[in-house]
Scaffold this motif. Sequence first.
Motif, mmCIF file in Angstrom:
data_model
loop_
_atom_site.group_PDB
_atom_site.id
_atom_site.type_symbol
_atom_site.label_atom_id
_atom_site.label_comp_id
_atom_site.label_asym_id
_atom_site.label_seq_id
_atom_site.Cartn_x
_atom_site.Cartn_y
_atom_site.Cartn_z
ATOM 1 N N ALA A 209 -8.796 19.409 -7.636
ATOM 2 C CA ALA A 209 -7.921 19.536 -6.852
ATOM 3 C C ALA A 209 -8.166 18.892 -5.275
ATOM 4 O O ALA A 209 -7.361 18.064 -4.548
ATOM 5 C CB ALA A 209 -7.443 21.021 -6.382
ATOM 6 N N TYR A 210 -9.451 19.104 -4.714
ATOM 7 C CA TYR A 210 -9.684 18.484 -3.472
ATOM 8 C C TYR A 210 -9.840 16.900 -3.683
ATOM 9 O O TYR A 210 -9.227 16.146 -2.625
ATOM 10 C CB TYR A 210 -11.249 18.993 -3.466
ATOM 11 N N ASN A 211 -10.335 16.341 -4.661
ATOM 12 C CA ASN A 211 -10.480 14.908 -4.986
ATOM 13 C C ASN A 211 -8.836 14.445 -4.908
ATOM 14 O O ASN A 211 -8.644 13.418 -4.379
ATOM 15 C CB ASN A 211 -11.150 14.572 -6.348
ATOM 16 N N GLU A 212 -8.018 14.907 -5.664
ATOM 17 C CA GLU A 212 -6.606 14.646 -5.871
ATOM 18 C C GLU A 212 -5.874 14.482 -4.240
ATOM 19 O O GLU A 212 -5.298 13.600 -3.829
ATOM 20 C CB GLU A 212 -5.664 15.442 -6.473
ATOM 21 N N LYS A 213 -6.162 15.526 -3.367
ATOM 22 C CA LYS A 213 -5.707 15.699 -2.054
ATOM 23 C C LYS A 213 -6.048 14.639 -1.182
ATOM 24 O O LYS A 213 -5.598 13.778 -0.379
ATOM 25 C CB LYS A 213 -5.842 17.079 -1.472
ATOM 26 N N ALA A 214 -7.529 14.410 -1.406
ATOM 27 C CA ALA A 214 -8.173 13.110 -0.365
ATOM 28 C C ALA A 214 -7.628 11.772 -0.829
ATOM 29 O O ALA A 214 -7.276 10.979 -0.062
ATOM 30 C CB ALA A 214 -9.777 13.020 -0.760
ATOM 31 N N GLU A 215 -7.405 11.617 -2.072
ATOM 32 C CA GLU A 215 -6.739 10.349 -2.665
ATOM 33 C C GLU A 215 -5.298 10.078 -2.181
ATOM 34 O O GLU A 215 -5.117 9.186 -1.802
ATOM 35 C CB GLU A 215 -6.878 10.467 -4.236
ATOM 36 N N ALA A 216 -4.703 11.390 -2.324
ATOM 37 C CA ALA A 216 -3.293 11.312 -1.496
ATOM 38 C C ALA A 216 -3.236 10.933 -0.081
ATOM 39 O O ALA A 216 -2.565 10.022 0.406
ATOM 40 C CB ALA A 216 -2.820 12.707 -1.868
ATOM 41 N N LEU A 217 -4.174 11.429 0.617
ATOM 42 C CA LEU A 217 -4.261 11.060 1.988
ATOM 43 C C LEU A 217 -4.752 9.670 2.158
ATOM 44 O O LEU A 217 -4.357 8.940 3.255
ATOM 45 C CB LEU A 217 -5.233 11.938 2.727
ATOM 46 N N ARG A 218 -5.714 9.100 1.464
ATOM 47 C CA ARG A 218 -6.027 7.662 1.351
ATOM 48 C C ARG A 218 -4.813 6.799 1.150
ATOM 49 O O ARG A 218 -4.661 5.751 2.035
ATOM 50 C CB ARG A 218 -7.097 7.281 0.326
ATOM 51 N N ILE A 219 -3.894 7.096 0.256
ATOM 52 C CA ILE A 219 -2.755 6.320 -0.271
ATOM 53 C C ILE A 219 -1.769 6.413 1.069
ATOM 54 O O ILE A 219 -1.405 5.233 1.537
ATOM 55 C CB ILE A 219 -2.370 6.717 -1.542
ATOM 56 N N LYS A 220 -1.786 7.455 1.693
ATOM 57 C CA LYS A 220 -0.811 7.712 2.837
ATOM 58 C C LYS A 220 -1.264 6.940 3.915
ATOM 59 O O LYS A 220 -0.635 6.142 4.567
ATOM 60 C CB LYS A 220 -0.685 9.190 3.432
ATOM 61 N N ASN A 221 -2.562 6.790 4.264
ATOM 62 C CA ASN A 221 -3.076 6.031 5.589
ATOM 63 C C ASN A 221 -2.992 4.713 5.168
ATOM 64 O O ASN A 221 -2.792 3.839 6.030
ATOM 65 C CB ASN A 221 -4.582 6.445 5.652
ATOM 66 N N LYS A 222 -3.218 3.910 3.878
ATOM 67 C CA LYS A 222 -2.834 2.637 3.451
ATOM 68 C C LYS A 222 -1.539 2.210 3.772
ATOM 69 O O LYS A 222 -1.171 1.264 4.327
ATOM 70 C CB LYS A 222 -3.541 2.667 2.119
ATOM 71 N N LYS A 223 -0.573 3.482 3.366
ATOM 72 C CA LYS A 223 0.829 2.954 3.780
ATOM 73 C C LYS A 223 1.091 2.912 5.138
ATOM 74 O O LYS A 223 1.925 1.952 5.658
ATOM 75 C CB LYS A 223 1.718 4.018 3.045
ATOM 76 N N ILE A 224 0.662 3.830 5.980
ATOM 77 C CA ILE A 224 0.832 3.798 7.266
ATOM 78 C C ILE A 224 0.466 2.454 7.982
ATOM 79 O O ILE A 224 0.818 1.850 8.924
ATOM 80 C CB ILE A 224 0.251 4.939 7.930
ATOM 81 N N ARG A 225 -0.794 2.157 7.585
ATOM 82 C CA ARG A 225 -1.482 0.889 8.038
ATOM 83 C C ARG A 225 -0.592 -0.287 7.783
ATOM 84 O O ARG A 225 -0.510 -1.371 8.622
ATOM 85 C CB ARG A 225 -2.802 0.779 7.534
ATOM 86 N N GLU A 226 -0.147 -0.486 6.436
ATOM 87 C CA GLU A 226 0.917 -1.518 6.323
ATOM 88 C C GLU A 226 2.180 -1.605 7.030
ATOM 89 O O GLU A 226 2.600 -2.638 7.350
ATOM 90 C CB GLU A 226 1.304 -1.401 4.766
ATOM 91 N N LEU A 227 2.520 -0.386 7.142
ATOM 92 C CA LEU A 227 3.989 -0.310 8.314
ATOM 93 C C LEU A 227 3.573 -0.766 9.518
ATOM 94 O O LEU A 227 4.367 -1.341 10.230
ATOM 95 C CB LEU A 227 4.335 1.209 8.106
ATOM 96 N N MET A 228 2.505 -0.434 10.183
ATOM 97 C CA MET A 228 2.019 -0.878 11.435
ATOM 98 C C MET A 228 1.879 -2.253 11.663
ATOM 99 O O MET A 228 2.045 -2.897 12.457
ATOM 100 C CB MET A 228 0.596 -0.227 11.716
ATOM 101 N N LYS A 229 1.668 -3.005 10.451
ATOM 102 C CA LYS A 229 1.321 -4.668 10.557
ATOM 103 C C LYS A 229 2.831 -5.351 10.425
ATOM 104 O O LYS A 229 2.708 -6.334 10.995
ATOM 105 C CB LYS A 229 0.624 -4.849 9.338
ATOM 106 N N ASN A 230 3.798 -4.711 9.925
ATOM 107 C CA ASN A 230 5.204 -5.192 9.880
ATOM 108 C C ASN A 230 5.924 -5.383 11.112
ATOM 109 O O ASN A 230 5.550 -4.428 12.011
ATOM 110 C CB ASN A 230 6.038 -4.435 9.009
#
Length: 230
Positions: A209-230
């Motif tokens: 469960a901890y690993n899944e939560k960490a992965e979800a946050l990594r995906i979210k951060n990646k999305k946020i960084r992509e949005l910031m570039k546009n």
Amino acid sequence: MNEVLMNRLECIKSMISGCHTAADIGTDHGYVAEMLLKEGICEKVIATDLNKGPLDRAVKHLTSGNLHDKCDFRLGSGLTVLKENEADAIIIAGMGGELIADIIETSKNIALQASQLILQPMTMGDKLRQYLKENGFKITDENVVKELHHYYFIIKAVPGNDEADDEIFYEISKIILEKKDPLMLEYLNKIISVNENIIASIEKNNGKAYNEKAEALRIKNKKIRELMKN
């Protein structure tokens, strides 16, 4: 009124289009009502509060400014004190996003008759955006202000249907992103930093469960960084 609070109230005021009657729900001292009347943005304000103490403060403040004759003071919960078509602008500020959504849902017929809703959630802005999108309201404008270390979002919504979009935009305002507001970029960097700290803490644990939560946050951060570039 302190300068920090003034910034937020000025932003709320600036997002209200000219109207005949505005309803200030949870008016407290009546500061927003005062601004709207003094600057001629609205001709009349219905100032409401759930509690007698804050409403009495609003009566005192607006009477001292000779604005009481343009105000209707009402004690009661949310929009239940309003009649249909009585207010063409509704302001609900300084409450949690879920509470604001509940207030609108309880008297949705009243909210849908208004030409504009100005909403300022203290928390759970994502829940409020999702509620609006799924319940017949379209977000037409949004701004962010910073008070000390906190970021506050002010949402303008009107009756209407909004287009389906990525769920990330419930949490992150697409409108403010498109404005390229420096405060929004600052806010997003803060979210990324907070998420990275959580990930670092989670990585000390080996549970699934901890690993899944960490992965979800990594995906979210990646999305946020992509949005910031546009």
